[in-house]
Design an enzyme around this catalytic site. Structure first.
Site, short mmCIF file in Angstrom:
data_model
loop_
_atom_site.label_atom_id
_atom_site.label_comp_id
_atom_site.label_asym_id
_atom_site.label_seq_id
_atom_site.Cartn_x
_atom_site.Cartn_y
_atom_site.Cartn_z
N LYS A 182 -11.58 0.70 -3.88
CA LYS A 182 -11.52 0.67 -2.41
C LYS A 182 -10.93 1.94 -1.78
CE LYS A 182 -11.28 -4.23 -1.26
NZ LYS A 182 -10.43 -5.18 -0.53
N ASP A 214 -12.02 -6.33 6.32
CA ASP A 214 -10.96 -7.32 6.06
C ASP A 214 -10.20 -7.69 7.34
OD1 ASP A 214 -11.44 -7.71 3.37
OD2 ASP A 214 -10.14 -6.08 2.75
#
Ligand code: ATR
Length: 288
Positions: free
Chosen positions: A75, A112
């Site tokens: 990520k 997110d």
């Protein structure tokens, strides 16, 4: 959002890249939506070693993929492979969704914070000027702080085992409208004073991890407690919160909502988080 679409008529393809990849629920979520909306598309799980990430992305672009999800441990590393970043990805410092442009470029986003916000919105409450207590200061906490700053909370306390990590977050995410304070884990009982929203962003309480042992008895009854852990669905923290009358939100809602922007960008349909989808994912967790 149609930036990443392949030619009309071509099969729409996306994937999730991680190392290892077996833990990812994304194929299940996107697979359920593809079937539900009757789309001729695929979504695969690809195990990709860190040293192979750049090459694999080039390969997927050449094969006409619309984009990909990126999970642990890529990520942060994938930031350097993106030509453009969404404001959330830039502030959080991590990317979980890629959209491939027709010109060969890669746009990186982080969904997110969106997932957290959409889950929280299901309660229909206003958070302007409210106080939050965030447990943990890792990658998940960065996404939560990004979301909370957009929701205009007035005050946030971040508690973490390693104080320096919480201090780093406080510095990054504090705004003139929202003061963020960092404190060590031991501050928890006092930190509950006046809290409207408690968020566990640590992995404590997850299957195979140590329990989250913080006492929440000092929380006011109107406070909402949410846990990013979704396996088990009802964590010990959520169970204790419910027992003392606090409203709770489990981590599965965030997981499902964070998948929506990627699906829409790649497959051209804005998907819904339905009770059927929730039930399908819960069934998969139970057999895991
Ligand atoms: P994620 O990306 O899921 O947030 P992470 O970046 O590794 O994962 O962060 C994990 C968080 O859980 C951190 O806040 C970590 O605390 P440290 O910053 O002190 O490492 C916290 N955490 C993990 N295990 C913990 C434990 N046994 N006790 C307390 N906090 C813990």
């Amino acid at each position: 959002m149609s930036q990443g679409h392949a030619d009309k008529g071509a099969k729409l393809r996306a994937a999730v890249l991680g190392w290892p990849i077996t833990q990812s629920r994304s194929p299940l979520i996107h697979g359920a939506w593809l079937a539900h909306y009757g789309l001729d598309g695929t979504y695969e799980a690809l195990a990709v070693r860190p040293e192979d990430l750049a090459g694999k992305l080039r390969e997927l672009q050449a094969e006409g993929y619309a984009g990909a999800n990126i999970t642990v441990p890529h990520k942060q590393a994938v930031l350097a492979l993106c030509q453009t970043l969404s404001p959330a990805a830039a502030q959080i410092g991590a990317v979980n969704t890629l959209v491939f442009g027709a010109d060969g470029s890669i746009h990186g986003t982080n969904t997110d914070a969106f997932g957290f916000t959409e889950n929280l919105k299901s309660l229909g409450l206003s958070w302007t000027g409210k106080k939050a207590l965030v447990l943990g200061a890792g990658g998940a906490a960065r996404a939560v702080l990004n979301a909370l700053s957009q929701l205009a909370l007035g005050e946030i306390l971040v508690l973490n085992r390693t104080l320096a990590h919480a201090e780093d977050l406080a510095q990054t995410f504090t705004t003139p409208a929202c003061k963020i304070t960092a404190a060590p884990w031991s501050e928890c009982p006092r930190g509950l004073d006046g809290v409207d929203l408690l968020v566990n962003t640590t992995s404590l309480g997850m299957v195979g991890q140590p329990p989250l042992k913080v006492s929440i008895e000092g929380l006011k009854s109107s406070a909402v407690v949410t846990d990013l852990v979704y396996n088990p669905l009802e964590t010990d923290l959520l169970g204790r919160a419910q027992a003392q009358g606090n409203a709770t939100l489990d981590g599965l809602g965030m997981l499902l909502h964070q998948a929506r922007p990627g699906f829409e960008a790649w497959f051209g349909v804005a998907p819904e988080v339905s009770q059927e989808l929730r039930a399908e994912i819960i069934a998969s967790l139970e057999v895991a």
